[in-house]
Design an enzyme around this catalytic site. Sequence first.
Site, PDB file in Angstrom:
ATOM      1  CE  LYS A   1      10.627  -3.124  -1.741  1.00 17.28           C
ATOM      2  NZ  LYS A   1      10.240  -1.934  -2.517  1.00 17.28           N
TER       3      LYS A   1
ATOM      4  CB  THR B   1       0.710 -10.938  -8.391  1.00 20.98           C
ATOM      5  OG1 THR B   1       0.475  -9.575  -8.005  1.00 20.98           O
ATOM      6  CG2 THR B   1       2.183 -11.135  -8.683  1.00 20.98           C
TER       7      THR B   1
ATOM      8  CB  ILE C   1      18.574   7.973  -1.929  1.00 15.06           C
ATOM      9  CG1 ILE C   1      19.000   9.323  -2.501  1.00 15.06           C
ATOM     10  CG2 ILE C   1      17.309   7.464  -2.616  1.00 15.06           C
ATOM     11  CD1 ILE C   1      18.020  10.447  -2.292  1.00 15.06           C
TER      12      ILE C   1
ATOM     13  CG  LEU D   1       6.383   4.193 -14.095  1.00 17.66           C
ATOM     14  CD1 LEU D   1       5.766   2.860 -13.670  1.00 17.66           C
ATOM     15  CD2 LEU D   1       5.316   5.129 -14.628  1.00 17.66           C
ATOM     16  N   GLY D   2       9.955   2.960 -13.667  1.00 15.59           N
ATOM     17  CA  GLY D   2      11.045   2.888 -14.629  1.00 15.59           C
ATOM     18  C   GLY D   2      12.417   2.719 -14.024  1.00 15.59           C
TER      19      GLY D   2
ATOM     20  CG  ASN E   1       6.481   0.784  -5.735  1.00 17.00           C
ATOM     21  OD1 ASN E   1       7.374  -0.029  -5.544  1.00 17.00           O
ATOM     22  ND2 ASN E   1       5.294   0.682  -5.163  1.00 17.00           N
TER      23      ASN E   1
END
Length: 400
Positions: A278, A340, A274, A317-318, A315
């Site tokens: 990035k 932001t 995994i 979520l959570g 991303n």
Amino acid sequence: MSNSRRNIIIIGAGIAGTSLAKELQQKTNLYSITAFLDDDPKKIGSKILGIPVLGPVSEAIKNFTHSPKVELIIAIPSADNATLKQIYQTGKEHGFNKIHLLPSISTIIEGDAHFAQIREINPQDILGRKPAPLNISETLAWFENKRILVTGAGGSIGSELCRQLLEAGAERLYLFGHGENSIYQIDRELRDLQKGGVGSKTKIVPIIGELRDRAYMMDIMKKLKVSIVFHTAAYKHVPLMEQNPVLAIENNVHGTKNLIDAAINAGIQRFVFISTDKAVDPICIYGASKLIGEHIVLASAQASQIETIIVRFGNVLGSRGSILPLFQRQIQYGGPVTVTHPDATRYFMTIPEACSLVLKTTHKGKSGESYIFDMGYPVRILDLAENIIKFYGYEPYKDI
């Protein structure tokens, strides 16, 4: 005794709701099913298992007295975010404090819904984009009777993989991690699910270990005789890893090297790594450490018989360290919720959806390949912040 029973209203009179009702009817000293609520005109006015089916949901829900002992259970595995959000808001508007959800993974195997899988609805279920439709029945069947190791089993991704692998009926499920509290928690949760009828034949084995200890990894992997490894363990908090680069490399690079070498030495069939988006042209220590890990895994596949698959996450979520837990903490302390830029957007995927895709990729993917999930459409962070404030019963810009 009857006064202590929990009164249940099940929303959804399909296969999942019916399966759930059958189980609850066997526990008459604890639960009383008041009604099914459903929008299907063919079911409204009928009885299922002697329980009346009322509808449509938005109207029928108004007919009940709302007390602390009356609870809603949403048992519609096919429901999308918008539907869940609508049902949740309707329930809240009419005074229901306890609204539970039967997650979709629990009904992938037809008719196999259990009360032990019920959990309270949370922001992940109603926020973000509409999840992609997944049919992984064949994939879950493929994992049946296999011996599987999950590193980082106490983390957000690792623990959800373990839940789904338990559902699949793995022969043995090894929960590997170096944090005893998180491993204890997922171990207890999985055993509670087994008591409720989920994956009762699976042997669950918690292991507290250290990936950086090469000799230990060589020894333990030889003894476990697993066929598949899911390597989710990593230090991933970007700012922390910038401040602690040596530990990031030791854990994410050397730990991965020790694990893949031990897997090859033990004759393990498939290794799933995994990773992260990035790792693409990394500009941080975390991303760089995961990219090096990817190269190690791919090089090992070329030099041995082990099958390797790399999955890059965006991303989730959570997940720990993501924006959702940050917003939740900010709301808990009364705000403000910080965004932001008002036009900032991100691509999000829920934890269960991401893990289901990992399992499907493990089943269908080709060795030596890297996979990146289609994250759908971007979500505006400001919209996400406003919706989560509303989820907790506050009005954006007024209360918080």
